[in-house]
Design a protein around this motif. Structure first.
Motif, PDB file in Angstrom:
ATOM      1  N   LEU A   1       7.749  28.903  51.532  1.00 43.93           N
ATOM      2  CA  LEU A   1       6.629  29.773  51.890  1.00 43.93           C
ATOM      3  C   LEU A   1       5.464  28.952  52.433  1.00 43.93           C
ATOM      4  CD1 LEU A   1       5.337  32.634  51.828  1.00 43.93           C
ATOM      5  CD2 LEU A   1       4.524  32.085  49.521  1.00 43.93           C
ATOM      6  N   ILE A   2       5.084  27.905  51.720  1.00 47.92           N
ATOM      7  CA  ILE A   2       4.042  26.982  52.172  1.00 47.92           C
ATOM      8  C   ILE A   2       4.645  25.585  52.241  1.00 47.92           C
ATOM      9  CG2 ILE A   2       1.790  25.948  51.694  1.00 47.92           C
ATOM     10  CD1 ILE A   2       1.008  28.403  50.178  1.00 47.92           C
ATOM     11  N   PRO A   3       4.835  25.023  53.432  1.00 48.00           N
ATOM     12  CA  PRO A   3       5.314  23.638  53.534  1.00 48.00           C
ATOM     13  C   PRO A   3       4.254  22.688  52.953  1.00 48.00           C
ATOM     14  CG  PRO A   3       5.521  24.801  55.632  1.00 48.00           C
ATOM     15  CD  PRO A   3       4.659  25.646  54.745  1.00 48.00           C
ATOM     16  N   LEU A   4       4.530  22.108  51.810  1.00 45.26           N
ATOM     17  CA  LEU A   4       3.540  21.267  51.147  1.00 45.26           C
ATOM     18  C   LEU A   4       3.216  20.020  51.952  1.00 45.26           C
ATOM     19  CD1 LEU A   4       4.813  21.581  47.459  1.00 45.26           C
ATOM     20  CD2 LEU A   4       3.014  22.883  48.601  1.00 45.26           C
ATOM     21  N   VAL A   5       4.074  19.699  52.917  1.00 43.33           N
ATOM     22  CA  VAL A   5       3.789  18.536  53.770  1.00 43.33           C
ATOM     23  C   VAL A   5       2.525  18.758  54.598  1.00 43.33           C
ATOM     24  CG1 VAL A   5       6.187  17.766  53.916  1.00 43.33           C
ATOM     25  CG2 VAL A   5       5.341  19.444  55.558  1.00 43.33           C
ATOM     26  N   LEU A   6       2.121  20.013  54.768  1.00 40.99           N
ATOM     27  CA  LEU A   6       0.880  20.274  55.500  1.00 40.99           C
ATOM     28  C   LEU A   6      -0.301  19.566  54.840  1.00 40.99           C
ATOM     29  CD1 LEU A   6       1.058  24.109  56.350  1.00 40.99           C
ATOM     30  CD2 LEU A   6       1.299  22.199  57.936  1.00 40.99           C
ATOM     31  N   PHE A   7      -0.263  19.472  53.510  1.00 41.74           N
ATOM     32  CA  PHE A   7      -1.386  18.882  52.797  1.00 41.74           C
ATOM     33  C   PHE A   7      -1.369  17.356  52.841  1.00 41.74           C
ATOM     34  CE2 PHE A   7      -0.936  23.138  51.056  1.00 41.74           C
ATOM     35  CZ  PHE A   7      -2.242  23.586  51.105  1.00 41.74           C
ATOM     36  N   ARG A   8      -0.334  16.776  53.445  1.00 44.04           N
ATOM     37  CA  ARG A   8      -0.340  15.340  53.706  1.00 44.04           C
ATOM     38  C   ARG A   8      -1.166  15.013  54.945  1.00 44.04           C
ATOM     39  NH1 ARG A   8       6.145  14.070  52.912  1.00 44.04           N
ATOM     40  NH2 ARG A   8       6.299  14.808  50.741  1.00 44.04           N
ATOM     41  N   ILE A   9      -1.463  16.031  55.735  1.00 46.24           N
ATOM     42  CA  ILE A   9      -2.297  15.856  56.924  1.00 46.24           C
ATOM     43  C   ILE A   9      -3.750  15.892  56.472  1.00 46.24           C
ATOM     44  CG2 ILE A   9      -2.902  16.800  59.180  1.00 46.24           C
ATOM     45  CD1 ILE A   9      -0.136  18.139  59.223  1.00 46.24           C
ATOM     46  N   SER A  10      -4.424  14.764  56.513  1.00 47.62           N
ATOM     47  CA  SER A  10      -5.760  14.657  55.909  1.00 47.62           C
ATOM     48  C   SER A  10      -6.760  15.606  56.557  1.00 47.62           C
ATOM     49  CB  SER A  10      -6.267  13.211  56.004  1.00 47.62           C
ATOM     50  OG  SER A  10      -6.365  12.795  57.355  1.00 47.62           O
ATOM     51  N   SER A  11      -6.670  15.813  57.869  1.00 53.70           N
ATOM     52  CA  SER A  11      -7.620  16.707  58.528  1.00 53.70           C
ATOM     53  C   SER A  11      -7.480  18.130  57.999  1.00 53.70           C
ATOM     54  CB  SER A  11      -7.402  16.684  60.039  1.00 53.70           C
ATOM     55  OG  SER A  11      -6.068  17.044  60.364  1.00 53.70           O
ATOM     56  N   PHE A  12      -6.231  18.565  57.773  1.00 56.96           N
ATOM     57  CA  PHE A  12      -5.995  19.910  57.240  1.00 56.96           C
ATOM     58  C   PHE A  12      -6.411  19.994  55.772  1.00 56.96           C
ATOM     59  CE2 PHE A  12      -3.186  22.958  55.062  1.00 56.96           C
ATOM     60  CZ  PHE A  12      -3.531  24.109  55.740  1.00 56.96           C
ATOM     61  N   ARG A  13      -6.035  19.000  54.993  1.00 52.07           N
ATOM     62  CA  ARG A  13      -6.339  19.006  53.559  1.00 52.07           C
ATOM     63  C   ARG A  13      -7.855  18.997  53.321  1.00 52.07           C
ATOM     64  NH1 ARG A  13      -3.909  14.634  52.535  1.00 52.07           N
ATOM     65  NH2 ARG A  13      -5.723  13.238  52.540  1.00 52.07           N
ATOM     66  N   ASN A  14      -8.554  18.088  53.979  1.00 49.72           N
ATOM     67  CA  ASN A  14      -9.995  17.967  53.762  1.00 49.72           C
ATOM     68  C   ASN A  14     -10.754  19.174  54.316  1.00 49.72           C
ATOM     69  OD1 ASN A  14      -9.541  15.470  52.605  1.00 49.72           O
ATOM     70  ND2 ASN A  14      -9.931  14.341  54.494  1.00 49.72           N
ATOM     71  N   GLY A  15     -10.331  19.638  55.495  1.00 48.92           N
ATOM     72  CA  GLY A  15     -11.004  20.789  56.088  1.00 48.92           C
ATOM     73  C   GLY A  15     -10.821  22.047  55.266  1.00 48.92           C
ATOM     74  N   SER A  16      -9.610  22.249  54.716  1.00 48.99           N
ATOM     75  CA  SER A  16      -9.351  23.434  53.892  1.00 48.99           C
ATOM     76  C   SER A  16     -10.169  23.394  52.604  1.00 48.99           C
ATOM     77  CB  SER A  16      -7.855  23.525  53.560  1.00 48.99           C
ATOM     78  OG  SER A  16      -7.086  23.705  54.731  1.00 48.99           O
ATOM     79  N   ALA A  17     -10.248  22.219  51.976  1.00 52.13           N
ATOM     80  CA  ALA A  17     -11.036  22.084  50.748  1.00 52.13           C
ATOM     81  C   ALA A  17     -12.516  22.328  51.027  1.00 52.13           C
ATOM     82  CB  ALA A  17     -10.825  20.700  50.141  1.00 52.13           C
ATOM     83  N   LEU A  18     -12.999  21.763  52.135  1.00 50.82           N
ATOM     84  CA  LEU A  18     -14.415  21.906  52.475  1.00 50.82           C
ATOM     85  C   LEU A  18     -14.793  23.374  52.680  1.00 50.82           C
ATOM     86  CD1 LEU A  18     -16.381  19.697  54.986  1.00 50.82           C
ATOM     87  CD2 LEU A  18     -16.610  22.165  55.052  1.00 50.82           C
TER      88      LEU A  18
END
Length: 495
Positions: free
Chosen positions: A272-289
């Motif tokens: 459902l959610i490819p957890l590898v997406l959160f290995r992409i720092s731009s996506f991980r940091n932007g989503s958290a922000l």
């Protein structure tokens, strides 16, 4: 997930792309309006039905909850099937649910209709983000997200004003129904334009599409357990403390979800959610922000409206008008931010958050230090400052967050970011309202004047807003440092 072929850049003329874009953005704004304009209608709904405080809370929070639960599965289905088809389904359901809300004979009927409306919003919003990412390549995408951020900022800030105006037109008893009736002509017009102008985004695949039903179930339990305790938090002494035990269910559910998704992906299937997406720092940091930022922004609007209405006895329509300045300046800076992000990158977001924090401080100063008859005017000025900063946060962050995401996963990635916003809004609003109302309950009868009591309540509530903005600022600074260490320039973000 399917291997269905996908056209990376939809072969449309620029004119057709922008027509499709404005249909998407208009529907997104309509969706966001229903997050904020209903807040000012609660006293009218209470008078109409004699609804309890719990029912009123659920009429608002039920929409947010259903919205959040639907986002990720809908984003996944849109990516593997047809974004246009799911967009039309969501918009049709949203329009019909709005009519049901307007005709509601009881508060229970209204609550159920709001849940359906939230599901519909969760179906259509991921398709908007996926379509924008697919319609526009490179630097043009940054411009598109800049305008998108401008429209969302306007919708967020104008919602309370529009709600208050419609109540004033329709009267105290039934004015709230106009808030939902207005969605009918807007929804029908948008539906006709969507059928006509939106492009086909998927071709038929000869291979079967696999869905992750266990992942969807675990995801639903996890998100429900996280959001429910916060959505039912009012700050009143009658709040049931047992609801916080659901956070233990959240921890267990999240652990099970991550384990299942990892195993599911290891078996060669698409989770459902490819957890590898959160290995992409731009996506991980932007989503958290953006999740933390949305824990602050709607809370600031709600606290300001409550202070003006309850503390200063200002009419709903005038209390809502205080935020118009935010809408105007955030629209301008969002549009400008879409073009400047290619030059300044994450630094633009950092300075935007400084502006929002300054605006929040000015709001508190205006409430405490100015005469009551002048307070709304000073608050409107503070909103101008906050809006200028806010526009440099949302749209540039959207561009940076999705920059490294493959287009074929645009709807899913966008829905994860939207989910973060909904969770952030639920948590931030709960904390702010708890501080606001608990201060009132604690200090009532202490001998303080009413205005002093509301000064304290507003200041404590806004303290949580400032802390959330500070956390978002810290994430932005850390991401900026990380990009510089990797030698990544702002130009790389726009490539």
């Amino acid at each position: 997930m399917t291997d269905a072929p996908i056209t990376q850049n939809i072969p449309l003329t620029p004119q057709k792309r922008w027509r499709a874009y404005w249909v998407c953005v208009a529907v997104a704004a309509l969706t966001i309006l229903d997050l904020s304009k209903v807040n000012v209608a609660l006293p009218s709904i209470e008078k109409s039905f004699g609804a309890s405080s719990t029912e009123l809370q659920l009429i608002v929070s039920g929409y947010v909850l259903a919205f959040g639960l639907t986002l990720v599965p809908a984003g996944r289905f849109g990516d593997i099937r047809s974004r246009k088809a799911f967009f039309i389904v969501g918009l049709t359901l949203f329009t019909l649910a709005s009519v049901a809300c307007a005709l509601a004979p009881t508060s229970t009927f209204l609550l159920v209709a709001r849940l359906v409306q939230g599901v519909a919003a969760g179906i259509q919003m991921p398709q908007v983000l996926g379509l924008i990412q697919q319609l526009f390549p490179g630097a043009e995408r940054a411009k598109a997200f800049g305008l998108f951020g401008a429209m969302i900022g306007i919708a967020t800030a104008v919602g309370p004003t529009l709600g208050g105006l419609l109540i004033a037109i329709g009267g105290e008893a039934d004015g709230w129904r106009l808030i939902f009736w207005i969605n009918l002509p807007l929804g029908v017009a948008a539906l006709a334009l969507a059928i006509w102008l939106l492009p086909k985004t998927r071709e038929r695949s000869s291979r079967s599409v696999t869905i992750d039903p266990v992942g969807i179930l675990l995801f639903g339990v996890t998100i429900l357990a996280l959001m429910w305790p916060f959505l039912l938090t009012t700050g009143a002494p009658t709040d049931d403390p047992a609801r916080w035990w659901l956070l233990l269910v959240f921890v267990l559910g999240a652990t099970a979800f991550i384990a299942w998704e990892t195993r599911y992906a290891a078996g060669g299937r698409d989770p459902l959610i490819p957890l590898v997406l959160f290995r992409i720092s731009s996506f991980r940091n932007g989503s958290a922000l953006i999740a933390v930022y949305f824990a602050a922004l709607p809370s600031a609007f709600l606290l300001t409206t409550l202070y003006l209405q309850q503390g200063l006895d200002l009419a709903p329509v005038f209390a809502g008008m205080v935020s118009i300045g935010f809408a105007l300046t955030s629209a301008l800076s969002s549009w400008r931010g879409g073009t400047l992000v290619s030059r300044y990158g994450r630094a633009l977001v950092v300075w935007g958050l400084v502006g929002v924090l300054l605006g929040a401080g000015l709001l508190v100063a205006a409430a405490i230090l100015t005469p009551p008859d002048l307070t709304p005017w000073f608050m409107a000025g503070a909103m101008l400052v906050a809006g200028t900063g806010g526009g440099f946060v949302v749209s540039p962050n959207q561009t940076l967050t999705l920059h490294d995401i493959p287009v074929r996963q645009g709807g899913l990635a966008g829905s994860v970011g939207q989910l973060g916003q909904r969770i952030g809004t639920a948590i931030g609003t709960a904390i702010a309202l708890s501080l606001f109302y608990s201060t009132i309950y604690r200090e009532k009868g202490s001998g303080e004047s009413d205005i002093t009591l509301y000064h304290h309540a507003y200041a404590y509530g806004m303290l949580s807003v400032a802390l959330f903005i500070a956390v978002a600022f810290a994430i932005a600074v850390l991401d900026l440092g990380s990009r510089r260490r990797r030698g990544k320039t702002p130009t790389d973000d726009a490539a």
